[in-house]
Write a protein that holds these residues in place. Sequence first.
Motif, PDB file in Angstrom:
ATOM      1  N   GLY B  37       0.816  -1.208   0.000  1.00 35.85           N
ATOM      2  CA  GLY B  37       0.000   0.000   0.000  1.00 35.85           C
ATOM      3  C   GLY B  37       0.847   1.254   0.000  1.00 35.85           C
ATOM      4  O   GLY B  37       0.821   2.017   0.953  1.00 35.85           O
ATOM      5  N   LYS B  38       1.584   1.434  -1.076  1.00 38.94           N
ATOM      6  CA  LYS B  38       2.468   2.606  -1.173  1.00 38.94           C
ATOM      7  C   LYS B  38       1.747   3.758  -1.848  1.00 38.94           C
ATOM      8  O   LYS B  38       1.208   3.583  -2.945  1.00 38.94           O
ATOM      9  N   PRO B  39       1.763   4.940  -1.265  1.00 36.67           N
ATOM     10  CA  PRO B  39       1.253   6.108  -1.982  1.00 36.67           C
ATOM     11  C   PRO B  39       2.071   6.352  -3.257  1.00 36.67           C
ATOM     12  O   PRO B  39       3.243   5.980  -3.330  1.00 36.67           O
ATOM     13  N   CYS B  40       1.441   6.965  -4.245  1.00 36.20           N
ATOM     14  CA  CYS B  40       2.132   7.248  -5.496  1.00 36.20           C
ATOM     15  C   CYS B  40       2.835   8.612  -5.415  1.00 36.20           C
ATOM     16  O   CYS B  40       2.594   9.394  -4.491  1.00 36.20           O
ATOM     17  N   ALA B  41       3.687   8.872  -6.384  1.00 38.10           N
ATOM     18  CA  ALA B  41       4.479  10.108  -6.361  1.00 38.10           C
ATOM     19  C   ALA B  41       3.590  11.355  -6.311  1.00 38.10           C
ATOM     20  O   ALA B  41       3.912  12.337  -5.629  1.00 38.10           O
ATOM     21  N   LEU B  44       2.650  11.920  -2.811  1.00 39.99           N
ATOM     22  CA  LEU B  44       3.773  12.423  -2.011  1.00 39.99           C
ATOM     23  C   LEU B  44       3.933  13.923  -2.207  1.00 39.99           C
ATOM     24  O   LEU B  44       4.160  14.676  -1.260  1.00 39.99           O
ATOM     25  N   LYS B 257       0.543   7.856   5.598  1.00 35.99           N
ATOM     26  CA  LYS B 257      -0.279   7.975   4.396  1.00 35.99           C
ATOM     27  C   LYS B 257      -1.070   9.281   4.411  1.00 35.99           C
ATOM     28  O   LYS B 257      -2.112   9.406   3.777  1.00 35.99           O
ATOM     29  N   TYR B 397      -0.344   2.747  -5.857  1.00 32.13           N
ATOM     30  CA  TYR B 397       0.940   3.193  -6.418  1.00 32.13           C
ATOM     31  C   TYR B 397       0.944   3.390  -7.938  1.00 32.13           C
ATOM     32  O   TYR B 397       1.431   4.395  -8.438  1.00 32.13           O
TER      33      TYR B 397
END
Lengths: 424, 424
Positions: B37-41, B44, B257, B397
């Motif tokens: 569950g990584k946020p996308c650029a 960010l 997040k 992501y």
Amino acid sequence: MSQLNQEAEALVKELPALRAQYQAVCEEHLSLDMSRGKPCAEQLSLSDELLFSLKSKDDCLTASGFDIRNYGLPGGVPELAELFAELLDVPAENIILGGNSSLNMMYDTVCRAILFGTYGNCLPWKDQGKIKFLCPVPGYDRHFSICKRCGIDLVAVPMTGKGPDMDIVEEKIKDPSIKGIWCVPKYSNPSGETYSDETVRRIASMRPAAPDFRVFWDLAYVIHDLEDTTDKLLNIFDLIKGTENENMVYAFFSTSKITYPGAGIAAMVSSKENIRHAKEDIAYQTISPDKINQLRHMKFLKDADTVYALMKQHARILKPKFDMTVHIFEKYLAGLSFVNWTNPRGGYFISLNVMPKTAKRVAQLAKEAGVILTPAGATFPYNNDPEDRNLRIAPSYPSVDEVEKAMTVVSLCVKLAAAEKFSE
Amino acid sequence: MSQLNQEAEALVKELPALRAQYQAVCEEHLSLDMSRGKPCAEQLSLSDELLFSLKSKDDCLTASGFDIRNYGLPGGVPELAELFAELLDVPAENIILGGNSSLNMMYDTVCRAILFGTYGNCLPWKDQGKIKFLCPVPGYDRHFSICKRCGIDLVAVPMTGKGPDMDIVEEKIKDPSIKGIWCVPKYSNPSGETYSDETVRRIASMRPAAPDFRVFWDLAYVIHDLEDTTDKLLNIFDLIKGTENENMVYAFFSTSKITYPGAGIAAMVSSKENIRHAKEDIAYQTISPDKINQLRHMKFLKDADTVYALMKQHARILKPKFDMTVHIFEKYLAGLSFVNWTNPRGGYFISLNVMPKTAKRVAQLAKEAGVILTPAGATFPYNNDPEDRNLRIAPSYPSVDEVEKAMTVVSLCVKLAAAEKFSE
């Protein structure tokens, strides 16, 4: 009449005058805190560029293009590990970068050994009955506290001026319940002494009975010189490499007293196997340390030469405070054979030995006169200084004028407490 | 012929065509990672003002004038605790601010309970024989891993769509070796469900046999809505306050997040007594968290309204990715009675249930076609999904186009794996 008797007689005679001076000092209502090794505001401001060292999101990439704003890179920013590797003369792959606290990395390392055991398939320390650590004294209270909280008994070993008394250490480690030793090998807290080559060689070639014995090697002041030349400390990792002690040492380092105490970068150094083993465990604990602060540090600290230049600026601020402390002690206490102090070439502390059985009284008198010292006894396990002699002086935080004032008060308290004792 | 038999027959007939489609996809040599569950650029960059939120050293003071560059303030920056208190509807004094990782605070909390015991004079968990935690499933693999590493057995409890099956929970906690339960009560990982009022009330009024039973209440997604309205989650602290369960809940929160996953601020919330108890122990571990990053966050996040506005910007980026995932599943999988998926109103995941005994095969097929999913089984303790059915989909992501592509591949793999299974 012996020298001590002469001094005693003179001090007893001086007691009314000392009491009057002390009374006058109390009426000044001073408020000076010299209890902890805190950098002063002028030192902090040496690193204020750190606040702006990342100029945009385009600066948030490592050399290999990893976006440090996101999850990942559990080992931290590789180029900062490279810089620390140069400063500490160890391979970068033997470093784990952490958050802002090397104390936290020490605590976690002890806890992992207790819960899971060290590398090498030894039983967790929790399953090995009562265990103990050696504590060179005087030493650092927060090291002792970790053991105390974790139920690890503390065994004091005297410092010699060249590090811990290795005859005693070598004897004690024949006991397999002795699992570790706390060392601040360069500019030790509080004595300021640097371990001699012989001491480091003897530590590196110890034969502890416990196969999971570990040296906790706290490099807190490793580049924190007060003079133009640095004390030489042998690289213990060079000495143990390829020997049966290769996995015996965990070293710790941080920029708390290079950049910001509240927001520096900590690191742990150990053998390849210990580091691999620790990283496996740390993966259960966190996804990665704060890499933004790591890259900020890298962009601010740049390279080893920039770091050394920064340390010289720290020294320019600190040295007059250390010099003033020693100057005041010499001025007021030089004639007293039962008092001595260190004159360190680096680090954050001066160790002051007052008349036996009076250190607590000195700290109390100073406190009542508005000068807070590290509590007497704090430099010994269980706060138990058997001679009640040692006081840790931390001159870094106040101004030179305040140091002069505070040390004058402390000197007066040292004499007053001794005079009281001689009058008993 | 039953519906399932009809579906089976159709899929078996379609197998050659599915294989050909899969072969064609493989030749595209995709490389899409939907495992975490990584946020996308783009997400960010919503927080890049954080990099510059401290403009000078004069900004490095708390409201009460404390210089956060230095040591001190073990509880962290008070005004950030106040902001978190508003977001979480709890008293600020019941919050401990940490470093960048709430996982680390959970791990440390478990370790402290094992080594030293919980508040209330219970024995350390290490001295209580085999202990166990309840794990609602499907759930979060890193929760399970902490227990696994610490030798705590994991007992699966099914999720119901309204939180864990409380009939089972209430039965299991009659066993005094059950010491805790992992909960993600809002937009749960991975099902996206929010615990119903009844579930929260039943948790708050549990009668565990173990007096040191603890609820680990992970508020990872508590303000992470995808829709304009938020799911309502009862405030468990309101329910337990003044009851015998007052000390039963540890809640965790972070801005991983909200701002940056690599450099956010974590927090722990609990009863007054638990917080006092935890702070006493944390004092052995560290002098203070990184307060610079805390004050940076305070200056950037400002107030609750600013935080909610930021979360709406996150939702604008995320929702099309979730919508696309569900759209693709509907397009390719809607006709299959043995497949289902969640359509969450918040959080970071969609939970996909494929044909029993094929989840591992689906993940393998997807991987070979260049689409990395969270490993099948990861949402269950010991990676053991007894039905081999559940897959966690993390759409945050990749771009919307990539999500479309990846989900099309996954849908194909779901059908292909089922067709293979029916052909056995």
